[in-house]
Scaffold this motif. Structure first.
Motif, mmCIF file in Angstrom:
data_model
loop_
_atom_site.group_PDB
_atom_site.id
_atom_site.type_symbol
_atom_site.label_atom_id
_atom_site.label_comp_id
_atom_site.label_asym_id
_atom_site.label_seq_id
_atom_site.Cartn_x
_atom_site.Cartn_y
_atom_site.Cartn_z
ATOM 1 N N LEU A 36 0.826 -1.202 0.000
ATOM 2 C CA LEU A 36 0.000 0.000 0.000
ATOM 3 C C LEU A 36 0.864 1.257 0.000
ATOM 4 O O LEU A 36 1.915 1.286 0.617
ATOM 5 C CB LEU A 36 -0.909 0.001 1.228
ATOM 6 C CG LEU A 36 -1.814 -1.230 1.379
ATOM 7 C CD1 LEU A 36 -2.641 -1.120 2.643
ATOM 8 C CD2 LEU A 36 -2.721 -1.377 0.164
ATOM 9 N N SER A 37 0.439 2.285 -0.705
ATOM 10 C CA SER A 37 1.089 3.599 -0.585
ATOM 11 C C SER A 37 0.003 4.644 -0.360
ATOM 12 O O SER A 37 -0.501 5.249 -1.320
ATOM 13 C CB SER A 37 1.935 3.941 -1.806
ATOM 14 O OG SER A 37 1.676 3.098 -2.864
ATOM 15 N N PRO A 38 -0.380 4.817 0.902
ATOM 16 C CA PRO A 38 -1.479 5.731 1.217
ATOM 17 C C PRO A 38 -1.187 7.160 0.771
ATOM 18 O O PRO A 38 -0.035 7.592 0.767
ATOM 19 C CB PRO A 38 -1.575 5.653 2.749
ATOM 20 C CG PRO A 38 -0.945 4.363 3.115
ATOM 21 C CD PRO A 38 0.129 4.134 2.091
ATOM 22 N N PHE A 39 -2.220 7.852 0.370
ATOM 23 C CA PHE A 39 -2.170 9.278 0.032
ATOM 24 C C PHE A 39 -1.315 9.573 -1.194
ATOM 25 O O PHE A 39 -0.613 10.576 -1.258
ATOM 26 C CB PHE A 39 -1.687 10.099 1.237
ATOM 27 C CG PHE A 39 -2.230 9.608 2.538
ATOM 28 C CD1 PHE A 39 -3.595 9.636 2.779
ATOM 29 C CD2 PHE A 39 -1.405 9.081 3.511
ATOM 30 C CE1 PHE A 39 -4.125 9.146 3.967
ATOM 31 C CE2 PHE A 39 -1.924 8.594 4.699
ATOM 32 C CZ PHE A 39 -3.277 8.633 4.931
ATOM 33 N N THR A 40 -1.301 8.679 -2.156
ATOM 34 C CA THR A 40 -0.546 8.919 -3.384
ATOM 35 C C THR A 40 -1.461 9.015 -4.599
ATOM 36 O O THR A 40 -0.993 9.215 -5.715
ATOM 37 C CB THR A 40 0.459 7.776 -3.640
ATOM 38 O OG1 THR A 40 -0.254 6.537 -3.644
ATOM 39 C CG2 THR A 40 1.537 7.740 -2.568
ATOM 40 N N ARG A 41 -2.764 8.838 -4.383
ATOM 41 C CA ARG A 41 -3.675 8.749 -5.526
ATOM 42 C C ARG A 41 -4.875 9.668 -5.301
ATOM 43 O O ARG A 41 -5.341 9.819 -4.181
ATOM 44 C CB ARG A 41 -4.141 7.298 -5.653
ATOM 45 C CG ARG A 41 -4.699 6.911 -6.976
ATOM 46 C CD ARG A 41 -4.900 5.403 -7.043
ATOM 47 N NE ARG A 41 -3.681 4.663 -7.302
ATOM 48 C CZ ARG A 41 -3.173 4.470 -8.514
ATOM 49 N NH1 ARG A 41 -3.790 4.930 -9.576
ATOM 50 N NH2 ARG A 41 -2.056 3.803 -8.671
ATOM 51 N N CYS A 42 -5.358 10.276 -6.356
ATOM 52 C CA CYS A 42 -6.511 11.173 -6.253
ATOM 53 C C CYS A 42 -7.769 10.361 -5.906
ATOM 54 O O CYS A 42 -8.058 9.357 -6.562
ATOM 55 C CB CYS A 42 -6.712 11.920 -7.565
ATOM 56 S SG CYS A 42 -8.130 13.035 -7.518
#
Ligand SMILES: [Zn+2]
Length: 247
Positions: A180-186
Motif C-alpha cells: 500500500l502507498s497511502p495518500f498517493t492517488r486522487c
C-alpha cells in the motif's frame, strides 16, 4: 445423467439450493461445462480457485461425465492472480481493481491506500464486464449475477457490509498490506498525485491552509489539490485503526 458436486469452504454459503454433507447430486440433461453447472447452483466462477473431477484438476470448460464427482474449492487468501492457473491461464501483471456502484465507498478507500481502482457510477453491467476484461482489472461487486458473466476473468464478491471492513477484506484476500502507498492517488479520479510547489497554487488556498501547510500535491487529471491536513489525519486514524499502518 447425475453427477455429484461438492462445494468446499466459503463457497457453501453461496449455493442457492439446500446442501447435504455428501454433496449435491445434480441431474445434467445436456452437455454443459462445469462452469455452467456450478453457476446454475448460485456460485459465480470468479469465486472458484480450483475444480477437480474425480481428483484431477480441470478447467471451467470441462464437460461432466455421468457419475463424475466434482469438487469445487474457493479462492483462498492470499489470492495470487500473478501466476497462471488451470482456471485462469493468463495471469495479471498488476493488482488493479474496478469497482461496481454497490461498493463505491470501498473504491474511494482503495484509492486512499494507493490501489489503482477504476470507478464510475454510470456503468451498466455489460460495460463493467467489458472494462474488467479489456483493462484486466479485478471486478469488485456485491452482485453475484454480474460475476457470472464469462467476460469477467478476475473478480471478487465483496462479503462485508461496511466500507471499512470491505477494505480489510480486500487487503487480506489479495495480501496487499505490504504494497500500500497511502495518500498517493486522487480520491476523485484515481490518478497518481504529483508534488506541487506552494507558490504555484497559493492563490487557490484558504487563509488557514496557506498559513499552516507547506507540502502540497496536485492531481494531474482533475487539478484537485491535496495537503496533509486536507483529509490525511482522518484517513491515518482510520488506517491505524484497521491495522494497515504501524504506530
Ligand atoms: Zn483527480
Amino acid at each position: 445423467m447425475a453427477i455429484v458436486i461438492v462445494f468446499h469452504g466459503e463457497l457453501k454459503a453461496l449455493v442457492s439450493v439446500p446442501l447435504t454433507d455428501n454433496g449435491l447430486a445434480v441431474q445434467v440433461y445436456r452437455e454443459a461445462s462445469v462452469k455452467d453447472v456450478v453457476e446454475a447452483l448460485g456460485v459465480p466462477h470468479t469465486e472458484i480457485g480450483r475444480i477437480e473431477a474425480n481428483g484431477l484438476e480441470v478447467s471451467f470448460g470441462y464437460l461432466a461425465d455421468p457419475k463424475d464427482r466434482i469438487d469445487v474449492y474457493p479462492i483462498s487468501a492470499p489470492a495470487d492472480f500473478s501466476r497462471p492457473s488451470i482456471l485462469r491461464p493468463e495471469p495479471l501483471n498488476d493488482t488493479r481493481f474496478l469497482a461496481d456502484v454497490n461498493v463505491g465507498r470501498l473504491a474511494i478507500l482503495l484509492r486512499m491506500v494507493g490501489m489503482d481502482t477504476a470507478y464510475k457510477n454510470i456503468h451498466s453491467d455489460a460495460e463493467l464486464a467489458e472494462i474488467a476484461n479489456t483493462q484486466r482489472r479485478i471486478l469488485l461487486t456485491k452482485d453475484k449475477r454480474l460475476l457470472k458473466r464469462s467476460k469477467i476473468i478476475f473478480g471478487h464478491l465483496v462479503r462485508e457490509i461496511t466500507p471499512k471492513r470491505q477494505l480489510i477484506e480486500i487487503v487480506r484476500l489479495f495480501d496487499l498490506a505490504g504494497r500500500l502507498s497511502p495518500f498517493t492517488r486522487c480520491l476523485v479520479c484515481n490518478c497518481v498525485l504529483r508534488p506541487v510547489e506552494k507558490e504555484k497554487i497559493i492563490h487557490r488556498l484558504q487563509p488557514l491552509t496557506k498559513r499552516y501547510y507547506n507540502t502540497f500535491y496536485i492531481c494531474p487529471c482533475c487539478d484537485k489539490i491535496y495537503w496533509p491536513g486536507s483529509h490525511k489525519t482522518n484517513m491515518e486514524d482510520m488506517l491505524k485503526s484497521i491495522c494497515l499502518l504501524n504506530g
